[in-house]
Enzyme design. Structure first.
Site, PDB file in Angstrom:
ATOM      1  N   ARG A   1      -5.648 -20.350  62.337  1.00  0.00           N
ATOM      2  CA  ARG A   1      -6.019 -20.352  63.649  1.00  0.00           C
ATOM      3  C   ARG A   1      -7.394 -19.996  63.919  1.00  0.00           C
ATOM      4  NH1 ARG A   1      -2.390 -23.069  64.611  1.00  0.00           N
ATOM      5  NH2 ARG A   1      -0.588 -22.822  65.971  1.00  0.00           N
TER       6      ARG A   1
ATOM      7  N   GLU B   1     -11.268 -24.248  70.628  1.00  0.00           N
ATOM      8  CA  GLU B   1     -11.179 -25.632  70.404  1.00  0.00           C
ATOM      9  C   GLU B   1     -10.485 -26.321  71.703  1.00  0.00           C
ATOM     10  OE1 GLU B   1      -7.293 -26.585  67.808  1.00  0.00           O
ATOM     11  OE2 GLU B   1      -8.768 -25.126  66.889  1.00  0.00           O
TER      12      GLU B   1
ATOM     13  N   GLY C   1      -3.554 -30.068  60.655  1.00  0.00           N
ATOM     14  CA  GLY C   1      -2.946 -29.428  59.721  1.00  0.00           C
ATOM     15  C   GLY C   1      -1.496 -30.154  59.565  1.00  0.00           C
TER      16      GLY C   1
ATOM     17  N   HIS D   1      -8.060 -30.139  63.557  1.00  0.00           N
ATOM     18  CA  HIS D   1      -6.869 -29.533  63.876  1.00  0.00           C
ATOM     19  C   HIS D   1      -5.940 -30.520  63.199  1.00  0.00           C
ATOM     20  CE1 HIS D   1      -4.607 -26.127  65.883  1.00  0.00           C
ATOM     21  NE2 HIS D   1      -3.659 -26.556  64.779  1.00  0.00           N
TER      22      HIS D   1
ATOM     23  N   PHE E   1       0.955 -14.517  53.483  1.00  0.00           N
ATOM     24  CA  PHE E   1       1.759 -15.040  52.565  1.00  0.00           C
ATOM     25  C   PHE E   1       3.124 -15.294  53.091  1.00  0.00           C
ATOM     26  CE2 PHE E   1       3.084 -15.037  48.064  1.00  0.00           C
ATOM     27  CZ  PHE E   1       1.874 -15.927  47.720  1.00  0.00           C
ATOM     28  N   GLY E   2       3.037 -15.984  54.093  1.00  0.00           N
ATOM     29  CA  GLY E   2       4.239 -16.521  54.656  1.00  0.00           C
ATOM     30  C   GLY E   2       4.732 -17.781  54.143  1.00  0.00           C
ATOM     31  N   ARG E   3       5.284 -18.729  54.491  1.00  0.00           N
ATOM     32  CA  ARG E   3       5.988 -19.752  54.266  1.00  0.00           C
ATOM     33  C   ARG E   3       4.694 -20.849  53.794  1.00  0.00           C
ATOM     34  NH1 ARG E   3       8.578 -19.478  58.800  1.00  0.00           N
ATOM     35  NH2 ARG E   3      11.017 -19.046  58.889  1.00  0.00           N
ATOM     36  N   ILE E   4       3.597 -20.884  54.694  1.00  0.00           N
ATOM     37  CA  ILE E   4       2.562 -21.629  54.374  1.00  0.00           C
ATOM     38  C   ILE E   4       1.550 -21.375  53.304  1.00  0.00           C
ATOM     39  CG2 ILE E   4       0.381 -23.234  55.241  1.00  0.00           C
ATOM     40  CD1 ILE E   4       2.035 -22.827  58.160  1.00  0.00           C
TER      41      ILE E   4
END
Length: 324
Positions: A243, A272, A292, A290, A156-159
């Protein structure tokens, strides 16, 4: 430091390449592929500054070889599990990353994966392109309702918070989450009155959708494992824009086979860009390469943030995003 020798390992957006070119004697590596072990070992004794990306796995032997020569790894990307931060510190190499600037676009992509997996958009497009669509019918390609469902978030960080806001305020979703830190009440309220639970298993048991937003690295390696899949609410949809090594892929395939997972939306993978061929047999898995942070504004901003950090370091100041 006299004119620094700088290596940029991958191709960046042109405006950021133009800017970094003014900072010293810059080598813009070509081709646009991940750096090999031998290239890193050669770079260790040639460059003062290396600007790697999250796809450049730095070998363990690099750090002692680079001691006294390489002063900073100004990395392009928010994650830094491709860098051994302890080894860098031990060999007097500073490390910076580029947080903040990719939060919104990564959360947007995660929400897109959630919707695509839930509503079977990838399957539907493949059917339509193949000329196999037979027209509207009541039971055709039934998906999973998103609005009003429960979204579980791991990290539950920024993203993670940005994802919660999109899901709650955009789709009326109930938010539950797990994180190692005790999240303040004002942050939980701002993120849609989110509820913090004590374990990932508890979150998985309540979630119609489970979205991963934790960092990679040793502490989270295969964090989403058979135990977590076993605790999941049946019919859950997994979304991973964090990740690849956060998910035990063998356990993921087993959950898909058992029907514990009804679908998944993935942007990252173990090892990957090499993709486990088993992924290709699952029509209910959305596979993105990838993407994002892959928008023009964000990729430019990431480059400028890396350069800001480097400029501060070269001026003898503490970089804004100093990791080590």
């Amino acid at each position: 430091m006299s004119t620094p020798k700088i290596l940029v390992t991958r191709r960046w957006p042109q405006e950021t390449l133009n800017r970094v070119a003014t900072l010293g004697d810059v080598t813009f590596r070509d081709p646009d592929t991940t750096m090999s072990h031998d290239e890193f070992m050669a770079a260790a004794t040639e460059y003062d500054v290396i600007m790697p990306t999250v796809s450049d796995k730095i070998p363990a032997e690099f750090y002692p070889a680079a001691k006294g020569k390489v002063k900073i790894l100004a990395s392009y990307g928010v994650g830094y599990n491709h860098i051994d931060v302890d080894a860098a510190r031990a060999n007097n190499i500073a490390v910076t990353n580029t947080p903040d600037v990719l939060t919104d676009c990564t959360a947007d992509l995660a929400m897109g994966l959630l919707l695509a997996a839930a509503r079977r958009i990838g399957e539907g497009e493949r059917e339509t392109r193949a000329g196999q669509w037979e027209g509207w019918r009541p039971t055709h390609m039934i998906g999973k309702k998103v609005s009003g469902a429960t979204l579980g978030i791991v990290g539950f960080g920024r993203i993670g918070q940005a994802m919660a806001k999109r899901a709650h305020f955009g789709f009326g979703m109930k938010i539950v989450f797990q994180d190692a830190w005790d999240v303040p009440e004002d942050i939980k309220a701002a993120a849609g009155n989110a509820t913090q639970l004590g374990s990932i298993q508890e979150v998985a048991a309540q979630s119609d959708f489970l979205s991963l937003h934790c960092p990679g690295g040793a502490d989270t390696y295969k964090l989403i494992n058979a135990e977590v899949f076993g605790a999941m609410k049946p019919g859950c949809v997994l979304v991973n824009s964090a990740r690849g090594d956060v998910v035990d892929e063998d356990a993921l395939f087993d959950a898909l086979d058992k029907g514990t997972l009804t679908a998944a939306g993935l942007d990252v993978y173990m090892g990957e860009p090499a993709l486990d061929p088993r992924f290709l047999k699952y029509e209910n898995v959305v596979l993105a390469p990838h993407l994002g942070s892959a928008t023009d504004g964000t990729r430019n901003a990431m480059g400028h943030r890396a350069i800001d950090n480097l400029e501060a370091f070269l001026a003898g100041e503490k970089p804004r995003d100093l990791v080590s």
